[in-house]
Design a protein around this motif. Structure first.
Motif, PDB file in Angstrom:
ATOM      1  N   ILE A   3      45.221  56.035  36.114  1.00 27.14           N
ATOM      2  CA  ILE A   3      44.830  55.493  34.763  1.00 27.14           C
ATOM      3  C   ILE A   3      45.414  54.537  34.335  1.00 27.14           C
ATOM      4  CG2 ILE A   3      44.429  56.048  32.443  1.00 27.14           C
ATOM      5  CD1 ILE A   3      43.716  58.680  33.182  1.00 27.14           C
ATOM      6  N   GLU A   4      46.752  54.344  34.466  1.00 24.55           N
ATOM      7  CA  GLU A   4      47.603  53.142  34.044  1.00 24.55           C
ATOM      8  C   GLU A   4      47.200  52.041  34.950  1.00 24.55           C
ATOM      9  OE1 GLU A   4      52.183  52.075  33.384  1.00 24.55           O
ATOM     10  OE2 GLU A   4      51.950  53.985  34.434  1.00 24.55           O
ATOM     11  N   LYS A   5      47.315  52.143  36.217  1.00 21.43           N
ATOM     12  CA  LYS A   5      47.009  51.106  37.171  1.00 21.43           C
ATOM     13  C   LYS A   5      45.380  50.615  37.119  1.00 21.43           C
ATOM     14  CE  LYS A   5      48.786  51.369  40.953  1.00 21.43           C
ATOM     15  NZ  LYS A   5      49.632  49.987  41.068  1.00 21.43           N
ATOM     16  N   PHE A   6      44.563  51.501  36.711  1.00 24.35           N
ATOM     17  CA  PHE A   6      43.108  51.139  36.416  1.00 24.35           C
ATOM     18  C   PHE A   6      43.186  50.431  34.955  1.00 24.35           C
ATOM     19  CE2 PHE A   6      39.432  52.660  33.774  1.00 24.35           C
ATOM     20  CZ  PHE A   6      38.590  51.909  34.276  1.00 24.35           C
ATOM     21  N   ARG A  28      42.280  45.165  32.422  1.00 26.42           N
ATOM     22  CA  ARG A  28      42.982  43.924  31.540  1.00 26.42           C
ATOM     23  C   ARG A  28      42.766  42.771  32.250  1.00 26.42           C
ATOM     24  NH1 ARG A  28      47.510  45.897  31.016  1.00 26.42           N
ATOM     25  NH2 ARG A  28      46.932  47.483  29.274  1.00 26.42           N
ATOM     26  N   TYR A  29      42.844  42.567  33.347  1.00 23.36           N
ATOM     27  CA  TYR A  29      42.980  41.445  34.232  1.00 23.36           C
ATOM     28  C   TYR A  29      41.546  40.691  34.220  1.00 23.36           C
ATOM     29  CZ  TYR A  29      43.665  38.009  37.966  1.00 23.36           C
ATOM     30  OH  TYR A  29      43.773  36.926  38.858  1.00 23.36           O
ATOM     31  N   GLN A  30      40.295  41.754  34.312  1.00 21.01           N
ATOM     32  CA  GLN A  30      39.149  41.515  34.610  1.00 21.01           C
ATOM     33  C   GLN A  30      38.519  40.966  33.053  1.00 21.01           C
ATOM     34  OE1 GLN A  30      36.144  43.778  36.148  1.00 21.01           O
ATOM     35  NE2 GLN A  30      37.576  44.386  37.962  1.00 21.01           N
ATOM     36  N   LEU A  31      39.403  40.774  32.148  1.00 22.59           N
ATOM     37  CA  LEU A  31      38.957  40.215  30.654  1.00 22.59           C
ATOM     38  C   LEU A  31      39.069  38.701  30.668  1.00 22.59           C
ATOM     39  CD1 LEU A  31      40.096  43.090  28.088  1.00 22.59           C
ATOM     40  CD2 LEU A  31      37.774  42.756  29.226  1.00 22.59           C
ATOM     41  N   TYR A  32      39.957  38.226  31.824  1.00 18.86           N
ATOM     42  CA  TYR A  32      40.240  36.804  31.957  1.00 18.86           C
ATOM     43  C   TYR A  32      38.586  36.040  31.806  1.00 18.86           C
ATOM     44  CZ  TYR A  32      44.878  36.442  33.004  1.00 18.86           C
ATOM     45  OH  TYR A  32      46.394  36.108  32.775  1.00 18.86           O
ATOM     46  N   ASP A  33      38.775  34.834  31.291  1.00 18.63           N
ATOM     47  CA  ASP A  33      37.674  34.011  31.251  1.00 18.63           C
ATOM     48  C   ASP A  33      37.259  33.733  32.613  1.00 18.63           C
ATOM     49  OD1 ASP A  33      35.637  31.896  30.774  1.00 18.63           O
ATOM     50  OD2 ASP A  33      36.605  31.136  29.108  1.00 18.63           O
ATOM     51  N   GLN A  34      36.222  33.783  33.129  1.00 22.92           N
ATOM     52  CA  GLN A  34      35.956  33.327  34.444  1.00 22.92           C
ATOM     53  C   GLN A  34      35.949  31.785  34.562  1.00 22.92           C
ATOM     54  OE1 GLN A  34      34.894  35.819  37.187  1.00 22.92           O
ATOM     55  NE2 GLN A  34      36.568  36.386  35.636  1.00 22.92           N
ATOM     56  N   GLN A  35      35.931  30.901  33.626  1.00 22.77           N
ATOM     57  CA  GLN A  35      36.002  29.449  33.781  1.00 22.77           C
ATOM     58  C   GLN A  35      37.243  29.041  33.596  1.00 22.77           C
ATOM     59  OE1 GLN A  35      32.215  29.228  31.125  1.00 22.77           O
ATOM     60  NE2 GLN A  35      32.117  27.377  32.538  1.00 22.77           N
ATOM     61  N   GLN A  36      38.269  29.965  33.380  1.00 21.87           N
ATOM     62  CA  GLN A  36      39.952  29.225  33.018  1.00 21.87           C
ATOM     63  C   GLN A  36      40.730  29.885  34.426  1.00 21.87           C
ATOM     64  OE1 GLN A  36      40.847  27.555  30.725  1.00 21.87           O
ATOM     65  NE2 GLN A  36      38.663  27.421  29.861  1.00 21.87           N
ATOM     66  N   LYS A  37      41.194  28.834  35.016  1.00 18.10           N
ATOM     67  CA  LYS A  37      42.046  29.046  36.125  1.00 18.10           C
ATOM     68  C   LYS A  37      43.360  29.875  36.119  1.00 18.10           C
ATOM     69  CE  LYS A  37      40.371  25.416  39.030  1.00 18.10           C
ATOM     70  NZ  LYS A  37      40.726  24.069  39.471  1.00 18.10           N
ATOM     71  N   VAL A  38      43.675  30.601  36.871  1.00 23.03           N
ATOM     72  CA  VAL A  38      44.916  31.464  36.705  1.00 23.03           C
ATOM     73  C   VAL A  38      45.898  31.274  38.031  1.00 23.03           C
ATOM     74  CG1 VAL A  38      43.766  33.204  35.486  1.00 23.03           C
ATOM     75  CG2 VAL A  38      43.982  33.746  37.944  1.00 23.03           C
ATOM     76  N   PRO A  39      47.204  31.404  37.900  1.00 27.52           N
ATOM     77  CA  PRO A  39      48.250  31.106  39.095  1.00 27.52           C
ATOM     78  C   PRO A  39      47.636  32.318  40.124  1.00 27.52           C
ATOM     79  CG  PRO A  39      49.327  31.320  37.169  1.00 27.52           C
ATOM     80  CD  PRO A  39      47.994  31.634  36.509  1.00 27.52           C
ATOM     81  N   VAL A  40      47.658  31.807  41.443  1.00 24.53           N
ATOM     82  CA  VAL A  40      47.370  32.475  42.674  1.00 24.53           C
ATOM     83  C   VAL A  40      48.149  33.921  42.692  1.00 24.53           C
ATOM     84  CG1 VAL A  40      48.591  31.538  44.330  1.00 24.53           C
ATOM     85  CG2 VAL A  40      46.395  32.407  44.839  1.00 24.53           C
TER      86      VAL A  40
END
Length: 342
Positions: A194-197, A202-214
């Protein structure tokens, strides 16, 4: 500058018409206008100046009317209509002032005079229109292009949000199913899941049009793989390799996930899977290969986002600066993404 244009230019415009008409007429009849009676010349020049002021004033009123109504921004029909009205207004002013002037001076009004006094002012009116309205045409063109680009961007943004939303049902179902089966047999493990989930969500809440470090994308994939291994068969033989040089290169998030999802969903046969990521000076290459059941037929695609959705997202986000390669034989399925991270 505006004062000069407002008060001096109309007089210059009218005199320019007058001297052009005068030049053409004098050349045709071999006459020199400065040898004529100067009182007559001054009268004609005064009439020409009057034409200049009336025409320029009328033109400016017409331009303001069309600017307020936004006719030029609507379509090209507005331009043609405005131009036609300008020509008609010009002919009315010319006929009202020049024709009586020519009829009452020299030897009266001839057909040649009529042609000169209507065609030449009309040509100058067209030139004036082209010069003055060129900036308006440019503004209208740029405005239409910006509006089209804005609408296009809004459509693409909406499509990207729709594609992003399709991740969640499939992801939530798999994660919750994993936790459900752990609750009876491994309660501490279920808590960790559950913690890992929650971290993954939370990571999936990133804006899909904003880049992140790989490196964040890789960390997400490692957590996702750990969660999937709980649900997988003990026969699974998994090979992971992530280039240590994959650090701060910027990528759009969740582009690699569909390949890993697809592999876990369709793995079979020898239950072998490899997940690899490499980087060079320009490209990031991410590849996933999994063995498949011997009875597998047709093309493979995951539920939810699927490989087709992935293709569309790559087209929207990277255009021609990417490659997606899918290969299948009797024993394995391999998918790889190559992205120009610069």
């Amino acid at each position: 500058m505006n004062t000069l244009r407002k008060h001096a230019f109309p007089a210059f415009y009218g005199l320019l018409i007058y001297f052009t008409v005068r030049l053409l007429h004098d050349l045709a009849v071999d006459e020199q206008f400065w040898k004529r009676d100067w009182g007559l010349n001054i009268l004609e020049m005064a009439c020409s100046v009057l034409v200049g002021y009336v025409c320029v004033y009328t033109f400016e009123k017409l331009f303001r009317f069309y600017d307020l109504n936004g006719a030029l921004q609507s379509n090209y029909q507005g331009v043609f209509k405005e131009l036609a009205l300008l020509v008609i207004a010009n002919l009315i002013v010319v006929c009202a002032i020049f024709i009586p002037m020519a009829a009452l001076t020299d030897d009266g009004l001839s057909w040649a005079d009529l042609a000169d006094l209507t065609i030449i002012p009309t040509l100058y009116a067209l030139v004036y229109y082209g010069i003055v309205r060129s900036s308006s045409w440019l503004k209208a063109y740029v405005g239409n292009r910006l509006l089209l680009e804005k609408i296009t961007n809004q459509q693409l943004e909406t499509e990207l949000k729709f594609l992003k939303a399709q991740y969640h049902p499939h992801f939530l179902f798999n994660a919750l199913n994993t936790v459900y089966f752990q609750m009876d047999e491994d309660l501490p493990g279920a808590k960790k899941s559950i913690e890992k989930f929650s971290e993954l969500l939370r990571y999936q809440l990133y804006d899909q049009q904003q880049k992140v470090p790989v490196f964040k994308e890789i960390a997400y994939l490692e957590s996702y793989i750990d969660l999937q291994k709980i649900r997988s068969s003990e026969r699974l033989r998994l090979e992971l390799f992530f280039d240590e040089n994959l650090t701060d290169q910027l990528v759009y998030p969740l582009l690699f996930l569909p390949l890993v999802e697809n592999a876990f969903k369709f793995i079979g046969g020898a239950y072998e899977m490899s997940v690899k990521a490499n980087v060079d000076q320009k490209w990031i290459t991410f590849s996933v290969e999994n063995s498949i059941p011997l009875i597998a037929k047709g093309h493979l695609k995951s539920g939810g986002i699927g490989l087709e959705n992935l293709k569309r997202r790559l087209d929207l986000l990277y255009g021609e600066w990417h490659e997606l390669i899918l290969e299948k034989d009797d024993e394995s399925f391999k998918a790889s993404i190559k992205i120009d991270y610069e």
